[in-house]
Design a protein around this motif. Sequence first.
Motif, PDB file in Angstrom:
ATOM      1  N   MET A 151      58.940  23.495   0.360  1.00 17.88           N
ATOM      2  CA  MET A 151      60.194  22.937  -0.077  1.00 17.88           C
ATOM      3  C   MET A 151      59.970  22.224  -1.411  1.00 17.88           C
ATOM      4  O   MET A 151      58.986  21.526  -1.597  1.00 17.88           O
ATOM      5  CB  MET A 151      60.722  21.985   0.981  1.00 17.88           C
ATOM      6  N   LYS A 152      60.894  22.390  -2.306  1.00 15.11           N
ATOM      7  CA  LYS A 152      60.773  21.818  -3.642  1.00 15.11           C
ATOM      8  C   LYS A 152      61.195  20.356  -3.653  1.00 15.11           C
ATOM      9  O   LYS A 152      62.049  19.949  -2.894  1.00 15.11           O
ATOM     10  CB  LYS A 152      61.631  22.599  -4.624  1.00 15.11           C
ATOM     11  N   THR A 153      60.565  19.613  -4.572  1.00 14.94           N
ATOM     12  CA  THR A 153      60.987  18.231  -4.762  1.00 14.94           C
ATOM     13  C   THR A 153      62.322  18.242  -5.498  1.00 14.94           C
ATOM     14  O   THR A 153      62.729  19.265  -6.065  1.00 14.94           O
ATOM     15  CB  THR A 153      59.959  17.440  -5.594  1.00 14.94           C
ATOM     16  N   GLU A 154      62.981  17.111  -5.512  1.00 17.91           N
ATOM     17  CA  GLU A 154      64.276  17.008  -6.207  1.00 17.91           C
ATOM     18  C   GLU A 154      64.112  17.319  -7.694  1.00 17.91           C
ATOM     19  O   GLU A 154      64.954  17.989  -8.293  1.00 17.91           O
ATOM     20  CB  GLU A 154      64.857  15.609  -6.000  1.00 17.91           C
ATOM     21  N   GLU A 160      61.718  19.237  -9.125  1.00 18.74           N
ATOM     22  CA  GLU A 160      61.459  20.672  -9.282  1.00 18.74           C
ATOM     23  C   GLU A 160      62.750  21.464  -9.139  1.00 18.74           C
ATOM     24  O   GLU A 160      63.014  22.398  -9.898  1.00 18.74           O
ATOM     25  CB  GLU A 160      60.451  21.148  -8.237  1.00 18.74           C
ATOM     26  N   ARG A 161      63.539  21.073  -8.177  1.00 22.55           N
ATOM     27  CA  ARG A 161      64.819  21.745  -7.939  1.00 22.55           C
ATOM     28  C   ARG A 161      65.751  21.596  -9.140  1.00 22.55           C
ATOM     29  O   ARG A 161      66.369  22.559  -9.591  1.00 22.55           O
ATOM     30  CB  ARG A 161      65.458  21.161  -6.676  1.00 22.55           C
ATOM     31  N   ILE A 191      67.168  24.630 -11.530  1.00 27.82           N
ATOM     32  CA  ILE A 191      68.606  24.836 -11.731  1.00 27.82           C
ATOM     33  C   ILE A 191      68.942  24.833 -13.223  1.00 27.82           C
ATOM     34  O   ILE A 191      69.725  25.660 -13.689  1.00 27.82           O
ATOM     35  CB  ILE A 191      69.425  23.778 -10.958  1.00 27.82           C
ATOM     36  N   LYS A 192      68.341  23.928 -13.985  1.00 29.97           N
ATOM     37  CA  LYS A 192      68.569  23.901 -15.435  1.00 29.97           C
ATOM     38  C   LYS A 192      68.108  25.199 -16.086  1.00 29.97           C
ATOM     39  O   LYS A 192      68.801  25.760 -16.933  1.00 29.97           O
ATOM     40  CB  LYS A 192      67.843  22.711 -16.063  1.00 29.97           C
TER      41      LYS A 192
END
Length: 77
Positions: free
Chosen positions: A1-4, A6-7, A11-12
């Motif tokens: 699961m990705k960290t906030e 990384e996420r 997305i950017k």
Amino acid sequence: MKTEQERSELIKAINVLLNQAYDSTLDEIYALLQKIEEEEEELKAYEQAKKDADFDGSVSWSEAKKELQTEVKKEVA
């Protein structure tokens, strides 16, 4: 699961690519994302049907799938 973080970075990066894409490509991406979402819903329904069948032995996958499709139609309407 990705960290906030990384996420957020992912997305950017995706947004940069989406903003550069042709309209037809955007349409294809949207259709693929919708299909993925539908498949995830079916997988969740399958898992629930398995749990229900294990619990009482009375719910088949076809019955659970029909019920899911009925519920989706009700939500859309």
